[in-house]
Scaffold this active site. Structure first.
Site, PDB file in Angstrom:
ATOM      1  N   ARG A   1       0.837  -1.217   0.000  1.00  0.00           N
ATOM      2  CA  ARG A   1       0.000   0.000   0.000  1.00  0.00           C
ATOM      3  C   ARG A   1       0.867   1.261   0.000  1.00  0.00           C
ATOM      4  NH1 ARG A   1      -2.606  -3.814  -0.688  1.00  0.00           N
ATOM      5  NH2 ARG A   1      -4.539  -4.437   0.336  1.00  0.00           N
TER       6      ARG A   1
ATOM      7  N   SER B   1     -10.748   0.340   3.903  1.00  0.00           N
ATOM      8  CA  SER B   1      -9.929   0.175   5.116  1.00  0.00           C
ATOM      9  C   SER B   1      -9.367   1.534   5.521  1.00  0.00           C
ATOM     10  CB  SER B   1      -8.742  -0.748   4.836  1.00  0.00           C
ATOM     11  OG  SER B   1      -9.201  -1.960   4.311  1.00  0.00           O
TER      12      SER B   1
ATOM     13  N   GLU C   1      -4.548   4.648   6.166  1.00  0.00           N
ATOM     14  CA  GLU C   1      -4.391   4.399   4.730  1.00  0.00           C
ATOM     15  C   GLU C   1      -5.108   5.513   3.955  1.00  0.00           C
ATOM     16  OE1 GLU C   1      -4.738   0.231   3.339  1.00  0.00           O
ATOM     17  OE2 GLU C   1      -6.201   1.026   1.913  1.00  0.00           O
TER      18      GLU C   1
HETATM   19  P1  FAD Z   1      -9.046   9.584  -4.444  1.00  0.00           P
HETATM   20  O1  FAD Z   1      -9.688   9.177  -3.180  1.00  0.00           O
HETATM   21  O2  FAD Z   1      -9.724  10.608  -5.272  1.00  0.00           O
HETATM   22  O3  FAD Z   1      -7.553  10.079  -4.137  1.00  0.00           O
HETATM   23  C1  FAD Z   1      -6.689   9.332  -3.313  1.00  0.00           C
HETATM   24  C2  FAD Z   1      -5.321  10.034  -3.265  1.00  0.00           C
HETATM   25  O4  FAD Z   1      -4.722  10.019  -4.559  1.00  0.00           O
HETATM   26  C3  FAD Z   1      -5.420  11.525  -2.896  1.00  0.00           C
HETATM   27  O5  FAD Z   1      -4.284  11.838  -2.143  1.00  0.00           O
HETATM   28  C4  FAD Z   1      -5.393  12.249  -4.229  1.00  0.00           C
HETATM   29  O6  FAD Z   1      -4.862  13.545  -4.124  1.00  0.00           O
HETATM   30  C5  FAD Z   1      -4.482  11.349  -5.043  1.00  0.00           C
HETATM   31  N1  FAD Z   1      -4.806  11.311  -6.469  1.00  0.00           N
HETATM   32  C6  FAD Z   1      -5.962  10.893  -7.037  1.00  0.00           C
HETATM   33  N2  FAD Z   1      -5.861  10.890  -8.378  1.00  0.00           N
HETATM   34  C7  FAD Z   1      -4.612  11.331  -8.668  1.00  0.00           C
HETATM   35  C8  FAD Z   1      -3.900  11.551  -9.887  1.00  0.00           C
HETATM   36  N3  FAD Z   1      -4.448  11.340 -11.082  1.00  0.00           N
HETATM   37  N4  FAD Z   1      -2.618  12.018  -9.808  1.00  0.00           N
HETATM   38  C9  FAD Z   1      -2.039  12.263  -8.616  1.00  0.00           C
HETATM   39  N5  FAD Z   1      -2.670  12.081  -7.422  1.00  0.00           N
HETATM   40  C10 FAD Z   1      -3.930  11.611  -7.462  1.00  0.00           C
HETATM   41  N6  FAD Z   1      -7.990   0.095  -1.874  1.00  0.00           N
HETATM   42  C11 FAD Z   1      -7.209  -0.984  -2.083  1.00  0.00           C
HETATM   43  O7  FAD Z   1      -5.992  -0.856  -2.270  1.00  0.00           O
HETATM   44  N7  FAD Z   1      -7.727  -2.237  -2.087  1.00  0.00           N
HETATM   45  C12 FAD Z   1      -9.038  -2.465  -1.901  1.00  0.00           C
HETATM   46  O8  FAD Z   1      -9.466  -3.609  -1.934  1.00  0.00           O
HETATM   47  C13 FAD Z   1      -9.897  -1.350  -1.665  1.00  0.00           C
HETATM   48  N8  FAD Z   1     -11.206  -1.532  -1.419  1.00  0.00           N
HETATM   49  C14 FAD Z   1     -12.002  -0.460  -1.165  1.00  0.00           C
HETATM   50  C15 FAD Z   1     -13.358  -0.684  -0.901  1.00  0.00           C
HETATM   51  C16 FAD Z   1     -14.202   0.376  -0.637  1.00  0.00           C
HETATM   52  C17 FAD Z   1     -15.657   0.127  -0.344  1.00  0.00           C
HETATM   53  C18 FAD Z   1     -13.701   1.701  -0.661  1.00  0.00           C
HETATM   54  C19 FAD Z   1     -14.610   2.864  -0.433  1.00  0.00           C
HETATM   55  C20 FAD Z   1     -12.350   1.938  -0.909  1.00  0.00           C
HETATM   56  C21 FAD Z   1     -11.485   0.852  -1.157  1.00  0.00           C
HETATM   57  N9  FAD Z   1     -10.115   1.026  -1.417  1.00  0.00           N
HETATM   58  C22 FAD Z   1      -9.316  -0.060  -1.664  1.00  0.00           C
HETATM   59  C23 FAD Z   1      -9.526   2.361  -1.390  1.00  0.00           C
HETATM   60  C24 FAD Z   1      -9.651   3.159  -2.715  1.00  0.00           C
HETATM   61  O9  FAD Z   1     -10.730   2.697  -3.473  1.00  0.00           O
HETATM   62  C25 FAD Z   1      -8.384   3.096  -3.566  1.00  0.00           C
HETATM   63  O10 FAD Z   1      -7.291   3.603  -2.851  1.00  0.00           O
HETATM   64  C26 FAD Z   1      -8.529   3.869  -4.879  1.00  0.00           C
HETATM   65  O11 FAD Z   1      -7.402   3.632  -5.693  1.00  0.00           O
HETATM   66  C27 FAD Z   1      -8.686   5.374  -4.688  1.00  0.00           C
HETATM   67  O12 FAD Z   1      -9.007   5.952  -5.939  1.00  0.00           O
HETATM   68  P2  FAD Z   1      -9.734   7.350  -6.078  1.00  0.00           P
HETATM   69  O13 FAD Z   1      -9.738   7.715  -7.515  1.00  0.00           O
HETATM   70  O14 FAD Z   1     -11.031   7.322  -5.406  1.00  0.00           O
HETATM   71  O15 FAD Z   1      -8.703   8.289  -5.314  1.00  0.00           O
HETATM   72  P1  NAP Z   2      -9.423 -10.744   4.758  1.00  0.00           P
HETATM   73  O1  NAP Z   2      -9.423 -11.541   3.521  1.00  0.00           O
HETATM   74  O2  NAP Z   2     -10.327 -11.129   5.875  1.00  0.00           O
HETATM   75  O3  NAP Z   2      -7.944 -10.625   5.317  1.00  0.00           O
HETATM   76  C1  NAP Z   2      -7.646  -9.904   6.495  1.00  0.00           C
HETATM   77  C2  NAP Z   2      -6.203  -9.509   6.451  1.00  0.00           C
HETATM   78  O4  NAP Z   2      -5.382 -10.662   6.398  1.00  0.00           O
HETATM   79  C3  NAP Z   2      -5.883  -8.688   5.234  1.00  0.00           C
HETATM   80  O5  NAP Z   2      -5.121  -7.682   5.732  1.00  0.00           O
HETATM   81  C4  NAP Z   2      -5.023  -9.555   4.354  1.00  0.00           C
HETATM   82  O6  NAP Z   2      -3.886  -8.843   3.882  1.00  0.00           O
HETATM   83  C5  NAP Z   2      -4.537 -10.649   5.254  1.00  0.00           C
HETATM   84  N1  NAP Z   2      -4.640 -11.943   4.557  1.00  0.00           N
HETATM   85  C6  NAP Z   2      -5.729 -12.747   4.473  1.00  0.00           C
HETATM   86  N2  NAP Z   2      -5.430 -13.862   3.792  1.00  0.00           N
HETATM   87  C7  NAP Z   2      -4.145 -13.758   3.410  1.00  0.00           C
HETATM   88  C8  NAP Z   2      -3.268 -14.590   2.662  1.00  0.00           C
HETATM   89  N3  NAP Z   2      -3.687 -15.756   2.150  1.00  0.00           N
HETATM   90  N4  NAP Z   2      -2.014 -14.148   2.460  1.00  0.00           N
HETATM   91  C9  NAP Z   2      -1.592 -12.975   2.959  1.00  0.00           C
HETATM   92  N5  NAP Z   2      -2.374 -12.136   3.686  1.00  0.00           N
HETATM   93  C10 NAP Z   2      -3.630 -12.534   3.913  1.00  0.00           C
HETATM   94  O7  NAP Z   2      -9.671  -9.176   4.444  1.00  0.00           O
HETATM   95  P2  NAP Z   2     -10.941  -8.396   3.943  1.00  0.00           P
HETATM   96  O8  NAP Z   2     -11.138  -7.238   4.808  1.00  0.00           O
HETATM   97  O9  NAP Z   2     -12.086  -9.321   3.673  1.00  0.00           O
HETATM   98  O10 NAP Z   2     -10.402  -7.858   2.523  1.00  0.00           O
HETATM   99  C11 NAP Z   2     -10.151  -8.738   1.464  1.00  0.00           C
HETATM  100  C12 NAP Z   2      -9.091  -8.172   0.532  1.00  0.00           C
HETATM  101  O11 NAP Z   2      -9.525  -6.917   0.011  1.00  0.00           O
HETATM  102  C13 NAP Z   2      -7.771  -7.900   1.248  1.00  0.00           C
HETATM  103  O12 NAP Z   2      -6.742  -8.147   0.357  1.00  0.00           O
HETATM  104  C14 NAP Z   2      -7.851  -6.423   1.597  1.00  0.00           C
HETATM  105  O13 NAP Z   2      -6.574  -5.820   1.628  1.00  0.00           O
HETATM  106  C15 NAP Z   2      -8.669  -5.878   0.434  1.00  0.00           C
HETATM  107  N6  NAP Z   2      -9.477  -4.730   0.846  1.00  0.00           N
HETATM  108  C16 NAP Z   2      -8.856  -3.544   0.938  1.00  0.00           C
HETATM  109  C17 NAP Z   2      -9.563  -2.401   1.303  1.00  0.00           C
HETATM  110  C18 NAP Z   2      -8.887  -1.066   1.335  1.00  0.00           C
HETATM  111  O14 NAP Z   2      -9.568  -0.074   1.426  1.00  0.00           O
HETATM  112  N7  NAP Z   2      -7.581  -1.032   1.246  1.00  0.00           N
HETATM  113  C19 NAP Z   2     -10.919  -2.503   1.602  1.00  0.00           C
HETATM  114  C20 NAP Z   2     -11.508  -3.756   1.533  1.00  0.00           C
HETATM  115  C21 NAP Z   2     -10.789  -4.865   1.155  1.00  0.00           C
HETATM  116  P3  NAP Z   2      -3.893  -7.819   2.635  1.00  0.00           P
HETATM  117  O15 NAP Z   2      -4.559  -6.590   3.110  1.00  0.00           O
HETATM  118  O16 NAP Z   2      -2.444  -7.632   2.362  1.00  0.00           O
HETATM  119  O17 NAP Z   2      -4.573  -8.487   1.490  1.00  0.00           O
END
Ligand code: FAD
Ligand code: NAP
Length: 337
Positions: free
Chosen positions: A162, A237, A333
């Site tokens: 991340r 998250s 995050e």
């Molecule tokens: P924004 O929220 O608009 O911006 C995020 C940051 O990036 C800000 O700092 C902004 O200034 C910057 N930014 C945006 N666009 C640009 C650009 N073109 N150039 C330079 N800077 C820029 N994330 C995960 O990694 N894994 C997941 O599984 C995941 N699941 C999610 C589930 C839900 C329900 C939600 C709400 C969010 C989740 N996220 C997840 C987080 C999020 O969706 C991601 O981080 C996504 O990439 C953000 O994109 P955005 O366009 O909405 O960015």
């Molecule tokens: P999950 O599958 O219940 O897992 C919980 C945590 O354990 C996560 O942090 C995941 O790491 C880790 N994990 C689980 N299984 C793993 C494996 N086989 N190997 C290594 N790490 C493992 O989590 P969840 O909340 O339901 O989300 C599912 C996936 O979607 C995850 O990858 C999570 O990161 C992603 N997600 C991200 C966001 C966001 O906003 N960033 C929101 C929702 C879901 P990782 O986080 O490294 O995968």
């Protein structure tokens, strides 16, 4: 056109109120350049907005908000792979759907992540064992000071868990214009290492899944587990899953033997932040109209009339409690504005 006093409430997925002093939606590189020049001439700081799914607005924004909505995509088909250059304003999930429909493999595990393509490299989006870094060739950026366009290779992006160079030395210095991905045309590498995806496949008696099966499974697991931001304001998250030393893990295990942990490298493990939050009694916590999600406490939510300040207050309470109980410092995050 630059708008003044723009209401941002509906432009982030937390749906918390905030007013931007100046705002402009840009749909081309030329427009982006002229907005950046306007900001410079008028001494305005710039904030970049994509889909707003990873931002918490805690106050009014005293800047020019540049909303990156540059659409479009180019493909270059080679023998075994396809290079896809996708502009920053394309919705990430629609890109994933396009790839699966066209049998391009590599990002199917990243289905249903909200937001735009331009933000994807910033935190190296990841889910279910796959990160954008696994398929990314290069990122094309516009330097906010010189207005020059240049590319960064995968290595130059310094991707981590991340994390990327866009969160450190290039923070606030570039506008991401497009990302170029290398996807497989066939012989896809299929990843169902995460329990939830494996169980979903098993439930449908799928033993040899295609990329479409992975896509469908991820979509259905996510729909079941995660709150839909259109229904309940959230930004996914709120904290990163912390990486801690094996020594600290052993210490924690003496009081919390069921803590889930995953190998990170030889010395460190990744632990589930959701477990930590639940075990300091904050699962389903509610303060006024904000709180932690009843099933997934790592997701902070706005029940309707919450403010960004209140969400931040809950986040700070969690950080304090987790630090006291586990000796772990949770890192946010979500980007706090
Ligand atoms: P924004 O929220 O608009 O911006 C995020 C940051 O990036 C800000 O700092 C902004 O200034 C910057 N930014 C945006 N666009 C640009 C650009 N073109 N150039 C330079 N800077 C820029 N994330 C995960 O990694 N894994 C997941 O599984 C995941 N699941 C999610 C589930 C839900 C329900 C939600 C709400 C969010 C989740 N996220 C997840 C987080 C999020 O969706 C991601 O981080 C996504 O990439 C953000 O994109 P955005 O366009 O909405 O960015
Ligand atoms: P999950 O599958 O219940 O897992 C919980 C945590 O354990 C996560 O942090 C995941 O790491 C880790 N994990 C689980 N299984 C793993 C494996 N086989 N190997 C290594 N790490 C493992 O989590 P969840 O909340 O339901 O989300 C599912 C996936 O979607 C995850 O990858 C999570 O990161 C992603 N997600 C991200 C966001 C966001 O906003 N960033 C929101 C929702 C879901 P990782 O986080 O490294 O995968």
């Amino acid at each position: 056109m630059i708008e003044q006093q723009k209401d941002l409430t509906s432009l982030t997925t937390f749906h918390v109120p905030s007013i931007a002093e100046h705002y402009c939606k840009v749909t081309s590189v030329e427009e982006a350049r002229s907005v950046i020049e306007f900001a410079r001439k008028n001494n305005l700081s710039l904030k970049i907005l994509g889909g707003g799914s990873n931002i918490l607005l805690t106050k009014d924004v005293n800047s020019l908000v540049l909303h990156t909505c540059i659409d479009g995509m180019k493909t270059e088909v080679n023998t075994s792979t396809t290079l896809l250059t996708v502009n920053a304003g394309v919705e990430w999930h629609s890109l994933v759907s396009y790839c699966v429909e066209n049998s391009l493999g590599g990002i199917e595990n990243l289905a249903l992540i909200p937001g735009f393509v331009g933000a994807a490299p910033i935190q190296n989006i990841g889910a279910y064992g796959v990160e954008i870094a696994d398929v990314l060739e290069y990122v094309t950026v516009l330097d906010l000071s010189t207005l020059e366009i240049y590319t960064l290779s995968n290595t130059e992006c310094k991707f981590g868990y991340r994390d990327s160079i866009f969160k450190s030395s290039l923070l606030g210095k570039v506008l991401i214009l497009s990302v170029t991905l290398r996807l497989t045309n066939s012989h896809h590498s299929i990843n169902y290492s995460y329990k939830d995806v494996a169980l979903e496949l098993e439930l449908h008696s799928i033993s040899n899944p295609s990329i479409a099966d992975i896509f469908t499974s991820v979509v259905s697991v996510r729909k079941r587990k995660l709150p839909d931001p259109n229904v309940l304001g959230n930004a996914g998250s709120f904290f990163k899953n912390p990486v801690i030393s094996k020594t600290l893990l052993e210490k924690i295990q003496s009081n919390f033997p069921t803590i889930p942990s995953y190998k990170f490298d030889d010395e460190n493990v990744k632990v589930a932040a959701a477990f930590l939050i639940e075990n300091v009694g904050m699962k389903g916590y509610k303060m006024n109209d904000v709180g932690t999600h009843i099933h997934q406490p790592l997701v902070l939510v706005n029940y309707g009339n919450g403010t960004g300040k209140e969400v931040l207050e809950v986040a700070n309470t969690i950080i304090e409690k987790v630090q006291t109980t586990f000796g772990i410092s949770l890192q946010t995050e979500v980007n706090i504005w």
